[in-house]
Design an enzyme around this catalytic site. Structure first.
Site, PDB file in Angstrom:
ATOM      1  N   ARG A 135       2.637  -0.814   5.437  1.00 55.69           N
ATOM      2  CA  ARG A 135       2.008  -0.982   6.294  1.00 55.69           C
ATOM      3  C   ARG A 135       0.938  -0.980   6.838  1.00 55.69           C
ATOM      4  O   ARG A 135       0.071  -0.800   8.172  1.00 55.69           O
ATOM      5  CB  ARG A 135       1.019   0.830   5.410  1.00 55.69           C
ATOM      6  CG  ARG A 135       1.465   1.780   5.496  1.00 55.69           C
ATOM      7  CD  ARG A 135       1.205   2.863   4.399  1.00 55.69           C
ATOM      8  NE  ARG A 135      -0.115   3.562   3.993  1.00 55.69           N
ATOM      9  CZ  ARG A 135      -1.197   3.847   3.309  1.00 55.69           C
ATOM     10  NH1 ARG A 135      -1.051   3.612   3.006  1.00 55.69           N
ATOM     11  NH2 ARG A 135      -1.984   4.194   3.812  1.00 55.69           N
ATOM     12  N   TYR A 166       2.663  -1.268   0.487  1.00 58.00           N
ATOM     13  CA  TYR A 166       1.196  -1.914   1.634  1.00 58.00           C
ATOM     14  C   TYR A 166       1.677  -3.082   2.710  1.00 58.00           C
ATOM     15  O   TYR A 166       0.529  -2.838   4.069  1.00 58.00           O
ATOM     16  CB  TYR A 166       0.326  -2.431   0.730  1.00 58.00           C
ATOM     17  CG  TYR A 166      -0.312  -0.624   0.293  1.00 58.00           C
ATOM     18  CD1 TYR A 166       0.026  -0.665  -1.020  1.00 58.00           C
ATOM     19  CD2 TYR A 166      -1.010   0.053   0.509  1.00 58.00           C
ATOM     20  CE1 TYR A 166      -0.601   1.116  -1.519  1.00 58.00           C
ATOM     21  CE2 TYR A 166      -1.562   1.155   0.333  1.00 58.00           C
ATOM     22  CZ  TYR A 166      -1.478   1.402  -1.109  1.00 58.00           C
ATOM     23  OH  TYR A 166      -2.256   2.704  -1.014  1.00 58.00           O
ATOM     24  N   THR A 186      -7.516  16.203   8.658  1.00 59.75           N
ATOM     25  CA  THR A 186      -7.177  16.212   7.433  1.00 59.75           C
ATOM     26  C   THR A 186      -6.349  17.618   6.826  1.00 59.75           C
ATOM     27  O   THR A 186      -7.102  18.991   7.283  1.00 59.75           O
ATOM     28  CB  THR A 186      -8.534  15.408   6.393  1.00 59.75           C
ATOM     29  OG1 THR A 186      -8.134  15.635   5.518  1.00 59.75           O
ATOM     30  CG2 THR A 186      -9.656  16.747   6.809  1.00 59.75           C
ATOM     31  N   SER A 187      -5.633  17.419   6.216  1.00 61.29           N
ATOM     32  CA  SER A 187      -5.046  18.311   4.742  1.00 61.29           C
ATOM     33  C   SER A 187      -6.158  19.388   4.298  1.00 61.29           C
ATOM     34  O   SER A 187      -5.732  20.153   3.925  1.00 61.29           O
ATOM     35  CB  SER A 187      -3.469  18.087   4.082  1.00 61.29           C
ATOM     36  OG  SER A 187      -4.322  17.019   3.356  1.00 61.29           O
ATOM     37  N   HIS A 229     -12.059   5.430   1.717  1.00 63.61           N
ATOM     38  CA  HIS A 229     -11.062   5.110   0.407  1.00 63.61           C
ATOM     39  C   HIS A 229     -10.047   3.468   0.781  1.00 63.61           C
ATOM     40  O   HIS A 229      -9.404   3.210   0.320  1.00 63.61           O
ATOM     41  CB  HIS A 229      -9.404   5.650   1.273  1.00 63.61           C
ATOM     42  CG  HIS A 229     -10.123   7.622   0.320  1.00 63.61           C
ATOM     43  ND1 HIS A 229      -8.895   8.385   1.309  1.00 63.61           N
ATOM     44  CD2 HIS A 229     -10.800   8.099  -0.201  1.00 63.61           C
ATOM     45  CE1 HIS A 229      -9.122   9.244   0.976  1.00 63.61           C
ATOM     46  NE2 HIS A 229     -10.456   9.498  -0.197  1.00 63.61           N
ATOM     47  N   CYS A 273      -4.798 -14.710  -5.338  1.00 66.10           N
ATOM     48  CA  CYS A 273      -5.655 -14.932  -5.273  1.00 66.10           C
ATOM     49  C   CYS A 273      -6.429 -16.347  -5.012  1.00 66.10           C
ATOM     50  O   CYS A 273      -6.180 -17.372  -5.722  1.00 66.10           O
ATOM     51  CB  CYS A 273      -6.978 -14.548  -6.199  1.00 66.10           C
ATOM     52  SG  CYS A 273      -8.643 -14.314  -6.082  1.00 66.10           S
ATOM     53  N   ASP A 318      -6.885   2.317   7.925  1.00 66.62           N
ATOM     54  CA  ASP A 318      -6.394   2.318   8.820  1.00 66.62           C
ATOM     55  C   ASP A 318      -7.595   1.240   9.779  1.00 66.62           C
ATOM     56  O   ASP A 318      -6.982   0.268  11.232  1.00 66.62           O
ATOM     57  CB  ASP A 318      -5.265   2.333   9.825  1.00 66.62           C
ATOM     58  CG  ASP A 318      -6.149   3.769  10.866  1.00 66.62           C
ATOM     59  OD1 ASP A 318      -5.628   4.875  10.794  1.00 66.62           O
ATOM     60  OD2 ASP A 318      -7.562   3.563  10.892  1.00 66.62           O
TER      61      ASP A 318
END
Ligand code: BV8
Ligand code: ZN
Length: 243
Positions: free
Chosen positions: A69, A66, A187-188, A118, A146, A103
């Site tokens: 990304r 992550y 989108t797939s 999402h 945190c 994103d």
């Protein structure tokens, strides 16, 4: 009449357009899709990393994925597909942007009230006190903690096997049910319940236009399929081109 001119005519008559986007709308911003070429990370299928089980088993590896990304997305910018949807918002009475992407490129292009089915890569959520922090653009350590309670935090995205945020889901369902046109972009159409919104919109009477490089399971319910790059097709569609 070409498919593009038929699609432009539908768009010109639409009172409420619900746009549903996937990773393909960000591909021309240099962000790899989940299932296309280059969709792998270090040879690993993202599907095996975007799960609570993967995070429980190896939070360091999942955070490495992550953070990679997050850095990629922070460097990327909106492309003509995102910008065309901002322009579309000024041309139709009502536009709903529903995205599976994490994103924030729709927001960075200028789209408002984006429904993020999402979640997104900017926010993190504490695994203990559930505090949510927006750490957008900020490099995070290998195992971020945190600020409030010191426990491990996780990316505030929806992993496979997890429920979608209820308020966002209900808003997306309501949008496709009141839309007279559902525009499905990049989108797939294999991830549920998001992909189910297309059939839901159709059942409620919306016309469906698909924009993709290739046919997908959404092509069946679609009235019109426009095949090519979203960054090339959407600006022409929004401009009302007919050739
Ligand atoms: C749920 C956030 C249940 C994370 C994502 C078995 C076990 C467990 C679950 C399931 C199971 N079988 C089915 C399920 C349900 C599962 C699912 O649908 N799995 C699929 C894969 C079979 N769904 C879930 O788990 C969902 N939750 O069901 O909860 C539940 C119910 C009640 C109570 C408790 C629990 C949660 C799904 C959300 C997963 N999170 N992302 C992250 O990003 O890291 S999904 C992930 O896939 C991304 O969000 C991505 O957007 C999404 C969908 O992919 P696409 O966006 O479509 O991208 P993809 O790469 O697939 O395709 C790109 C397309 O673009 C292609 O068509 C390509 O041709 C096109 N393209 C490429 N370039 C261009 C282009 N088009 C135009 N122009 C271009 N230039
Ligand atoms: Zn906490």
């Amino acid at each position: 009449m070409s498919d593009l001119s038929r699609a432009s005519a539908l768009l010109a008559r639409a009172g409420h357009v619900a746009v549903m986007t996937g990773a393909g709308v960000s591909a021309e911003s240099g962000i790899p899709t989940f299932r296309g070429p280059g969709g792998l990370w270090r040879g690993r299928d993202p599907m095996t990393l975007a799960t609570p089980e993967a995070f429980a088993a190896d939070p360091g590896l999942v955070w490495e994925f992550y953070n990679w990304r997050r850095a990629l997305v922070a460097r990327a910018g909106p492309n003509p597909a995102h910008l065309a949807l901002v322009e579309l918002a000024s041309r139709v009475p009502r536009l709903s942007v529903i995205t599976q992407n994490v994103d924030r490129l729709h927001q960075r292009a200028g789209s408002r009230d984006v429904l993020e089915l999402h979640g997104n890569l900017g926010e993190v959520r504490c695994t203990r006190c559930r505090a949510v922090d927006d750490r957008w653009g900020e490099p995070l350590p290998p195992l971020p903690r945190c600020d409030a309670c010191g426990a491990l935090v996780r990316p505030a995205v929806v992993w496979f096997g997890e429920s979608l945020p209820r308020d966002v889901w209900l808003a997306a369902e309501s949008a496709v049910c009141s839309a007279d046109l559902v525009l499905v972009v990049g989108t797939s159409a294999v991830v549920y319940p998001a992909a189910g919104l297309i059939a839901t919109g159709r059942r409620a009477g919306a016309a469906v236009i698909e924009v993709n490089l290739e046919p997908t399971p959404a092509s069946g319910p679609a009235d019109i399929g426009l095949y090519g790059k979203a960054g090339e097709i959407l600006p022409r569609l929004v401009a009302g081109e007919s050739t």
